[in-house]
Motif scaffolding. Structure first.
Motif, short mmCIF file in Angstrom:
data_model
loop_
_atom_site.label_atom_id
_atom_site.label_comp_id
_atom_site.label_asym_id
_atom_site.label_seq_id
_atom_site.Cartn_x
_atom_site.Cartn_y
_atom_site.Cartn_z
N VAL A 84 17.63 7.54 108.23
CA VAL A 84 16.96 8.40 107.35
C VAL A 84 16.05 9.24 108.49
CG1 VAL A 84 14.78 8.33 105.85
CG2 VAL A 84 16.61 6.62 105.61
N ARG A 85 16.28 10.56 108.52
CA ARG A 85 15.90 11.21 109.55
C ARG A 85 15.45 12.67 109.12
NH1 ARG A 85 19.02 12.67 115.18
NH2 ARG A 85 17.15 13.41 116.28
N ASP A 86 14.40 13.09 109.75
CA ASP A 86 13.91 14.50 109.60
C ASP A 86 13.91 15.39 110.83
OD1 ASP A 86 12.46 16.75 108.95
OD2 ASP A 86 10.83 15.85 108.11
N LEU A 87 14.91 16.42 110.78
CA LEU A 87 15.05 17.19 111.86
C LEU A 87 14.07 18.50 111.97
CD1 LEU A 87 19.07 17.17 112.00
CD2 LEU A 87 17.14 15.77 113.71
N GLY A 88 13.23 18.54 111.06
CA GLY A 88 12.21 19.69 110.79
C GLY A 88 13.09 20.89 110.35
#
Length: 176
Positions: A84-88
């Motif tokens: 679960v990741r947010d790379l912007g």
């Protein structure tokens, strides 16, 4: 005579399926699956599954429809959430990876919100996020991948292969 008529009717039926938009898996291009991956949306929703030669990765699918922003994204099969990741504002933006049995994974990208966490076990149809426009996206849609042992494969949902390269209309039967 009966064999010849049988071949003619088989050919006509296959042609009718293609004209109706049904897509049969091509043996040389579609990975045999032990998992019945389902459409990652609410029951009855109609989506356009878009594929193109310049997509990265090429075998990924973009699901689009009017009013897509904020629609539920559901797990295509049972498994465990491993990312679960947010790379912007770059690449996939907000994305989730679910690991399934037999070396399979699914990736869901450009989300607006997460509804899961790493380590969570999910069933087919579990809501894991919301459709969005994050990362390098140019509009609300779901970028979707099926991977086998780390390699992106052509997508098969509900037993049918998505058409490469072009558009396929898909009606979700997940949770019906």
């Amino acid at each position: 005579m009966l064999k010849t008529l049988g071949k003619v009717f088989t050919g006509l039926a296959a042609g009718a399926m293609l004209m109706a938009g049904a897509v049969a898996p091509a043996a040389a291009q579609v990975e045999p699956q032990a998992i019945n991956f389902r459409t990652p949306f609410d029951c009855g929703q109609v989506w356009n599954a878009n594929t193109r030669t310049n997509h990265n990765p090429q075998n990924a699918v973009d699901f689009q429809r009017s009013g897509a922003q904020g629609k539920n994204v559901r797990s295509s099969a049972p498994g465990k959430v491993t990312t679960v990741r947010d790379l912007g504002n770059t690449s996939y933006g907000k994305y989730i990876v679910v690991t399934h049995s037999g070396g399979w994974q699914t990736l869901y990208a450009h989300l607006s919100a997460f509804n899961t966490s790493v380590g969570r076990s999910v069933s087919t149809g579990t809501i894991i996020g919301k459709v969005g426009n994050s990362g390098g996206s140019s509009g609300p849609h779901l970028h979707y991948e099926q991977k086998l042992n780390g390699s992106v494969r052509r997508v098969v949902l509900n037993g049918l292969a998505i058409k490469y390269f072009g558009n396929t209309t898909v009606t979700s039967s997940t949770g019906c």
